[in-house]
Motif scaffolding. Sequence first.
Motif, PDB file in Angstrom:
ATOM      1  N   PRO A 281     -31.707 115.315  53.492  1.00 18.93           N
ATOM      2  CA  PRO A 281     -30.911 114.101  52.924  1.00 18.93           C
ATOM      3  C   PRO A 281     -31.748 113.123  52.665  1.00 18.93           C
ATOM      4  CG  PRO A 281     -30.832 114.380  55.457  1.00 18.93           C
ATOM      5  CD  PRO A 281     -31.914 115.571  54.864  1.00 18.93           C
ATOM      6  N   VAL A 282     -31.147 112.154  51.771  1.00 16.43           N
ATOM      7  CA  VAL A 282     -31.759 110.838  51.255  1.00 16.43           C
ATOM      8  C   VAL A 282     -31.586 109.852  52.456  1.00 16.43           C
ATOM      9  CG1 VAL A 282     -31.692 109.018  49.796  1.00 16.43           C
ATOM     10  CG2 VAL A 282     -31.408 111.410  48.850  1.00 16.43           C
ATOM     11  N   ILE A 283     -30.371 109.800  52.837  1.00 14.96           N
ATOM     12  CA  ILE A 283     -30.283 108.830  54.196  1.00 14.96           C
ATOM     13  C   ILE A 283     -29.332 109.780  55.244  1.00 14.96           C
ATOM     14  CG2 ILE A 283     -29.436 106.815  55.079  1.00 14.96           C
ATOM     15  CD1 ILE A 283     -29.627 105.510  52.578  1.00 14.96           C
ATOM     16  N   PRO A 284     -30.121 110.291  56.578  1.00 14.17           N
ATOM     17  CA  PRO A 284     -29.361 110.692  57.424  1.00 14.17           C
ATOM     18  C   PRO A 284     -28.049 110.248  57.746  1.00 14.17           C
ATOM     19  CG  PRO A 284     -31.590 110.737  57.869  1.00 14.17           C
ATOM     20  CD  PRO A 284     -31.446 109.879  56.999  1.00 14.17           C
ATOM     21  N   LEU A 285     -27.003 110.759  58.190  1.00 18.25           N
ATOM     22  CA  LEU A 285     -25.675 110.439  58.563  1.00 18.25           C
ATOM     23  C   LEU A 285     -25.903 109.464  59.608  1.00 18.25           C
ATOM     24  CD1 LEU A 285     -23.244 113.376  58.444  1.00 18.25           C
ATOM     25  CD2 LEU A 285     -23.454 111.325  56.884  1.00 18.25           C
ATOM     26  N   PHE A 286     -26.719 109.441  60.676  1.00 22.70           N
ATOM     27  CA  PHE A 286     -27.019 108.550  61.651  1.00 22.70           C
ATOM     28  C   PHE A 286     -27.450 107.337  61.110  1.00 22.70           C
ATOM     29  CE2 PHE A 286     -30.895 110.969  61.879  1.00 22.70           C
ATOM     30  CZ  PHE A 286     -31.862 109.892  62.080  1.00 22.70           C
ATOM     31  N   VAL A 287     -28.434 107.092  60.022  1.00 23.92           N
ATOM     32  CA  VAL A 287     -28.762 106.187  59.629  1.00 23.92           C
ATOM     33  C   VAL A 287     -27.510 105.098  59.151  1.00 23.92           C
ATOM     34  CG1 VAL A 287     -30.378 104.860  58.092  1.00 23.92           C
ATOM     35  CG2 VAL A 287     -31.147 106.734  59.466  1.00 23.92           C
ATOM     36  N   ILE A 288     -26.681 106.118  58.175  1.00 23.91           N
ATOM     37  CA  ILE A 288     -25.736 105.533  57.818  1.00 23.91           C
ATOM     38  C   ILE A 288     -24.603 104.856  58.768  1.00 23.91           C
ATOM     39  CG2 ILE A 288     -23.298 105.897  56.168  1.00 23.91           C
ATOM     40  CD1 ILE A 288     -24.902 108.028  54.872  1.00 23.91           C
ATOM     41  N   GLY A 289     -24.486 105.516  59.777  1.00 20.84           N
ATOM     42  CA  GLY A 289     -24.050 104.758  60.989  1.00 20.84           C
ATOM     43  C   GLY A 289     -24.454 103.696  61.412  1.00 20.84           C
ATOM     44  N   PHE A 290     -25.703 103.771  61.511  1.00 25.59           N
ATOM     45  CA  PHE A 290     -26.343 102.418  61.977  1.00 25.59           C
ATOM     46  C   PHE A 290     -25.989 101.286  60.896  1.00 25.59           C
ATOM     47  CE2 PHE A 290     -30.360  99.984  60.498  1.00 25.59           C
ATOM     48  CZ  PHE A 290     -30.588  99.293  61.757  1.00 25.59           C
ATOM     49  N   LEU A 291     -25.991 101.514  59.664  1.00 27.65           N
ATOM     50  CA  LEU A 291     -25.590 100.547  58.719  1.00 27.65           C
ATOM     51  C   LEU A 291     -24.388 100.001  58.963  1.00 27.65           C
ATOM     52  CD1 LEU A 291     -27.608 102.020  55.412  1.00 27.65           C
ATOM     53  CD2 LEU A 291     -28.164  99.766  57.099  1.00 27.65           C
ATOM     54  N   LEU A 292     -23.390 101.053  59.101  1.00 27.64           N
ATOM     55  CA  LEU A 292     -21.957 100.724  59.351  1.00 27.64           C
ATOM     56  C   LEU A 292     -21.918  99.627  60.556  1.00 27.64           C
ATOM     57  CD1 LEU A 292     -20.182 103.931  58.756  1.00 27.64           C
ATOM     58  CD2 LEU A 292     -20.321 101.995  57.142  1.00 27.64           C
TER      59      LEU A 292
END
Length: 349
Positions: free
Chosen positions: A265-276
């Motif tokens: 992945p370019v950005i893992p889902l948990f990093v997207i969760g971090f941004l949210l």
Amino acid sequence: MVKPDGASPTFGGTARSLAPGLAAAFGAVVVSLLVHTLVPVVPAMTVAVVLGIAAVNLPGSTALCQGPWRAGLNFAGKHLMRVGIVILGLKLSLGDIMDLGWLSVGLVVAVVLLSFAGTLALGKLFKLDGDTPLLIATGFSICGASAIGAMAAVKGTKHEDTVLPVALVTLCGTLAIGVLPLLMTPLGLTPLRFGQWVGAGVHDVGQVVATAQTAGAVALSAAIVIKLTRVLLLAPIVAVTGVIERRRHARSSALNGGADSKFPPVIPLFVIGFLLMVALRSTGWLSEGVIETGALLQDIALGAALFGLGSSVRVRELLETGLRATVMALCSWALIAALAFGAVHLMAS
């Protein structure tokens, strides 16, 4: 109903295999938080790592860590680390970071990028293997073990290969707690400037708090805001690495005739969760009670994860194989402290 031979394990079977190790990890979290409550200068996360290392190296518990606890400890080290990274986002408010001013934000970004690049160069100079230089650079320049976990997910690094970087970031962060306060007066730093130095130069959030609080509330407040500005850079650095990794993977797949089609992945889902979570905190909608609950949940998740990672550190093997990496990490620690010190003086000018 009889389960056919060769059938996949049931959820209940998986839960039973994970339960002993997870119970040990959560028990270690309780002990870690208690130690931190009694001795605030000692970060709970540091205690969790030390307990994990002790568990796998003491005769009475070595067999447990290598046997019935192993599945749960590995699960904690990987998956609970990711949960902790997501919740970490609740500590960051974009408004607080913007209050620093563009000059201070720019200097913090420069410190992170220069320390990241410098640590990577040190890794090559010391001829460290595999992803170790990258993981150390990420952990030292951004936010300790959390950043190492995020970068390992993008790179597809094996769980056991994250153990040494986590041990080193814990070692150097713990040294900072004892050493940096002793340098405050000789270097002529005010509490504000000391807090800024700590926030820009110490690795993990807990280590920053433990170090800065020795100089009072002003130092602690400045350190936290500067540190969380560094934490925010986790997402873009992981994303850039993800893009590079996908391109490398694409070239490798083309050379192999497209046999390996699974791209990282370019950005893992948990990093997207971090941004949210960062975005949610920045709205100002959350009450202090919710934020404090999130901080506790993060401590529980990261504490269990760090106990799991610590339980993979065999001291004898570390002494045999980790000497070059330890010297390199100490050099990186000195480099980051020097860069942060220079940035603080530029902030004051």
